[in-house]
Design a protein around this motif. Structure first.
Motif, mmCIF file in Angstrom:
data_model
loop_
_atom_site.group_PDB
_atom_site.id
_atom_site.type_symbol
_atom_site.label_atom_id
_atom_site.label_comp_id
_atom_site.label_asym_id
_atom_site.label_seq_id
_atom_site.Cartn_x
_atom_site.Cartn_y
_atom_site.Cartn_z
ATOM 1 N N ILE A 91 0.860 -1.183 0.000
ATOM 2 C CA ILE A 91 0.000 0.000 0.000
ATOM 3 C C ILE A 91 0.893 1.229 0.000
ATOM 4 O O ILE A 91 1.761 1.374 0.876
ATOM 5 C CB ILE A 91 -0.925 0.025 1.228
ATOM 6 C CG1 ILE A 91 -1.826 -1.218 1.260
ATOM 7 C CG2 ILE A 91 -1.773 1.297 1.223
ATOM 8 C CD1 ILE A 91 -2.716 -1.295 2.500
ATOM 9 N N VAL A 92 0.692 2.092 -0.971
ATOM 10 C CA VAL A 92 1.414 3.365 -1.027
ATOM 11 C C VAL A 92 0.400 4.483 -0.803
ATOM 12 O O VAL A 92 -0.623 4.554 -1.486
ATOM 13 C CB VAL A 92 2.138 3.550 -2.371
ATOM 14 C CG1 VAL A 92 2.781 4.938 -2.442
ATOM 15 C CG2 VAL A 92 3.203 2.469 -2.559
ATOM 16 N N VAL A 93 0.686 5.331 0.171
ATOM 17 C CA VAL A 93 -0.230 6.409 0.531
ATOM 18 C C VAL A 93 0.330 7.729 0.010
ATOM 19 O O VAL A 93 1.514 8.027 0.192
ATOM 20 C CB VAL A 93 -0.428 6.481 2.052
ATOM 21 C CG1 VAL A 93 -1.545 7.455 2.391
ATOM 22 C CG2 VAL A 93 -0.746 5.102 2.612
ATOM 23 N N ALA A 94 -0.527 8.490 -0.640
ATOM 24 C CA ALA A 94 -0.134 9.788 -1.191
ATOM 25 C C ALA A 94 -0.877 10.901 -0.463
ATOM 26 O O ALA A 94 -1.977 10.696 0.065
ATOM 27 C CB ALA A 94 -0.447 9.843 -2.683
ATOM 28 N N ARG A 95 -0.278 12.068 -0.469
ATOM 29 C CA ARG A 95 -0.901 13.263 0.103
ATOM 30 C C ARG A 95 -0.446 14.449 -0.736
ATOM 31 O O ARG A 95 0.630 14.413 -1.341
ATOM 32 C CB ARG A 95 -0.462 13.435 1.558
ATOM 33 C CG ARG A 95 -1.191 14.529 2.320
ATOM 34 C CD ARG A 95 -0.677 14.629 3.750
ATOM 35 N NE ARG A 95 -1.435 15.593 4.526
ATOM 36 C CZ ARG A 95 -1.145 15.962 5.771
ATOM 37 N NH1 ARG A 95 -0.088 15.433 6.379
ATOM 38 N NH2 ARG A 95 -1.887 16.849 6.414
ATOM 39 N N HIS A 96 -1.246 15.491 -0.770
ATOM 40 C CA HIS A 96 -0.792 16.704 -1.453
ATOM 41 C C HIS A 96 0.575 17.071 -0.876
ATOM 42 O O HIS A 96 0.705 17.253 0.346
ATOM 43 C CB HIS A 96 -1.788 17.840 -1.232
ATOM 44 C CG HIS A 96 -1.587 19.021 -2.124
ATOM 45 N ND1 HIS A 96 -0.388 19.711 -2.202
ATOM 46 C CD2 HIS A 96 -2.437 19.633 -2.999
ATOM 47 C CE1 HIS A 96 -0.507 20.711 -3.063
ATOM 48 N NE2 HIS A 96 -1.739 20.665 -3.565
ATOM 49 N N PRO A 97 1.611 17.156 -1.704
ATOM 50 C CA PRO A 97 2.956 17.383 -1.173
ATOM 51 C C PRO A 97 3.089 18.625 -0.302
ATOM 52 O O PRO A 97 3.847 18.603 0.684
ATOM 53 C CB PRO A 97 3.817 17.499 -2.441
ATOM 54 C CG PRO A 97 3.086 16.675 -3.452
ATOM 55 C CD PRO A 97 1.631 16.907 -3.167
ATOM 56 N N LEU A 98 2.376 19.688 -0.617
ATOM 57 C CA LEU A 98 2.497 20.899 0.188
ATOM 58 C C LEU A 98 1.908 20.703 1.582
ATOM 59 O O LEU A 98 2.445 21.224 2.568
ATOM 60 C CB LEU A 98 1.809 22.073 -0.523
ATOM 61 C CG LEU A 98 2.426 22.488 -1.863
ATOM 62 C CD1 LEU A 98 1.618 23.617 -2.488
ATOM 63 C CD2 LEU A 98 3.892 22.915 -1.695
ATOM 64 N N ASP A 99 0.826 19.958 1.681
ATOM 65 C CA ASP A 99 0.251 19.670 3.005
ATOM 66 C C ASP A 99 1.191 18.793 3.815
ATOM 67 O O ASP A 99 1.363 18.994 5.027
ATOM 68 C CB ASP A 99 -1.096 18.970 2.852
ATOM 69 C CG ASP A 99 -2.175 19.891 2.308
ATOM 70 O OD1 ASP A 99 -2.048 21.117 2.478
ATOM 71 O OD2 ASP A 99 -3.136 19.386 1.699
ATOM 72 N N ALA A 100 1.783 17.786 3.171
ATOM 73 C CA ALA A 100 2.727 16.923 3.871
ATOM 74 C C ALA A 100 3.931 17.732 4.356
ATOM 75 O O ALA A 100 4.454 17.496 5.461
ATOM 76 C CB ALA A 100 3.178 15.796 2.956
ATOM 77 N N ALA A 101 4.382 18.676 3.534
ATOM 78 C CA ALA A 101 5.536 19.499 3.926
ATOM 79 C C ALA A 101 5.209 20.366 5.137
ATOM 80 O O ALA A 101 6.043 20.530 6.041
ATOM 81 C CB ALA A 101 5.973 20.369 2.752
ATOM 82 N N VAL A 102 4.007 20.910 5.190
ATOM 83 C CA VAL A 102 3.598 21.701 6.358
ATOM 84 C C VAL A 102 3.641 20.848 7.619
ATOM 85 O O VAL A 102 4.155 21.270 8.665
ATOM 86 C CB VAL A 102 2.194 22.300 6.144
ATOM 87 C CG1 VAL A 102 1.659 22.904 7.445
ATOM 88 C CG2 VAL A 102 2.231 23.362 5.055
#
Length: 285
Positions: free
Chosen positions: A96-107
């Motif tokens: 399972i690979v989970v993705a998130r909006h990169p900018l939200d993850a960076a915050v």
């Protein structure tokens, strides 16, 4: 604190579930969901980090991690921050690979930096405490803009933008594999019940209909934060506050922080790193 070479000596078991994510993309959330599905009770028998250990984490000796996993009789759930191209891929293992909006993850990554006890990390790793920066830490908006412009080698700084996009682009290219499931953080937030049912079906786990409400409730942000002593990934005491690990669980804050010019520069940058179909999926509300 990570060594993906451990995977080369790890004795896999048919049916293993491997969760491969970048930091702050929903790793712990997905581990919790899989553990709830495996045990089918909101009262897990041990802390989440024991039920679903981080295999690459060098602070825990490899032989101890392997022994703990070998002793488990339940469906094993293994955490890694290594991209799929850095671990052995077995047909009998589910990934399972989970993705998130990169900018939200960076915050979220920025805020997590304030919660880590650097002296404790140095004590456990034997590495010196990083020297203090000259001057105050950049404000979040400035730090985030710099993060979008970073050119770090993904192997050396996997949580900077090039590393995040390399991890997700590799998984996207494998998305048609029958033993790979892509999960989006935004979907977990929007329809937790539906996503949990989708994951359960893909894992071939049957859940009695009467159990679903309590399992879904146990996987909500509020419930996980309320039980942070057992759900936060902190077996070695690296966090100043386990509650603070679960900051707010929302989406959209990253893009809102960047001005129009910086956001346009980010959009142009990632367009060179990944196919349009992935970016459309990744950045949707």
């Amino acid at each position: 604190m990570e060594d993906s070479h451990r995977w080369l000596g790890f004795p896999a078991r048919d049916g293993d579930i491997v969760i491969s994510t970048r930091s702050k993309h929903g790793t712990t959330w997905t581990q919790m969901i899989c553990a709830l599905l495996a045990f089918q009770t909101p009262e897990l028998p041990a802390p989440l980090s024991e039920l679903s250990p981080w295999l690459d984490w060098t602070i825990a000796p490899a032989d101890e991690v392997f022994a703990r996993l070998e002793a488990q009789r339940h469906r094993r759930i293994i955490k890694t921050h290594t991209p799929l191209d850095g671990i052995p891929i077995r047909p009998e293992t589910r990934y399972i690979v989970v993705a998130r909006h990169p900018l939200d993850a960076a915050v979220s990554l920025y805020h997590q930096g304030d919660n880590i006890i650097r002296e404790r990390v140095a004590e456990l790793t034997g590495e010196p405490v990083p020297e203090a920066r000259s001057g105050p830490r950049p404000e979040l908006r400035d730090w985030l803009a710099g993060w979008t412009r970073s050119h770090h080698d993904p192997r050396e700084a996997p949580d900077m933008l090039p590393g995040v996009m390399a991890h997700l682009a590799d998984a996207w290219a494998r998305r048609d594999a029958p033993n790979l499931l892509l999960v989006h953080y935004a979907d977990l937030a929007a329809d937790l019940d539906g996503e949990m049912r989708r994951i359960a079906a893909w894992l071939d786990i049957e859940v009695d209909e009467s159990r679903w409400p309590e399992l879904v409730k146990a996987a909500t942000f509020g419930e996980m934060k309320a039980k942070a002593a057992h759900t936060a990934p902190d077996p070695a005491g690296l966090f100043r506050s386990r509650d603070a690990f679960f900051r707010n669980g929302t989406s959209g804050s990253g893009a809102a922080l960047l001005g129009d010019e910086a956001l346009a520069a980010y959009t142009a940058r990632v367009a060179q790193m990944a196919p349009k179909e992935l970016l459309d999926w990744l950045h949707r509300p």
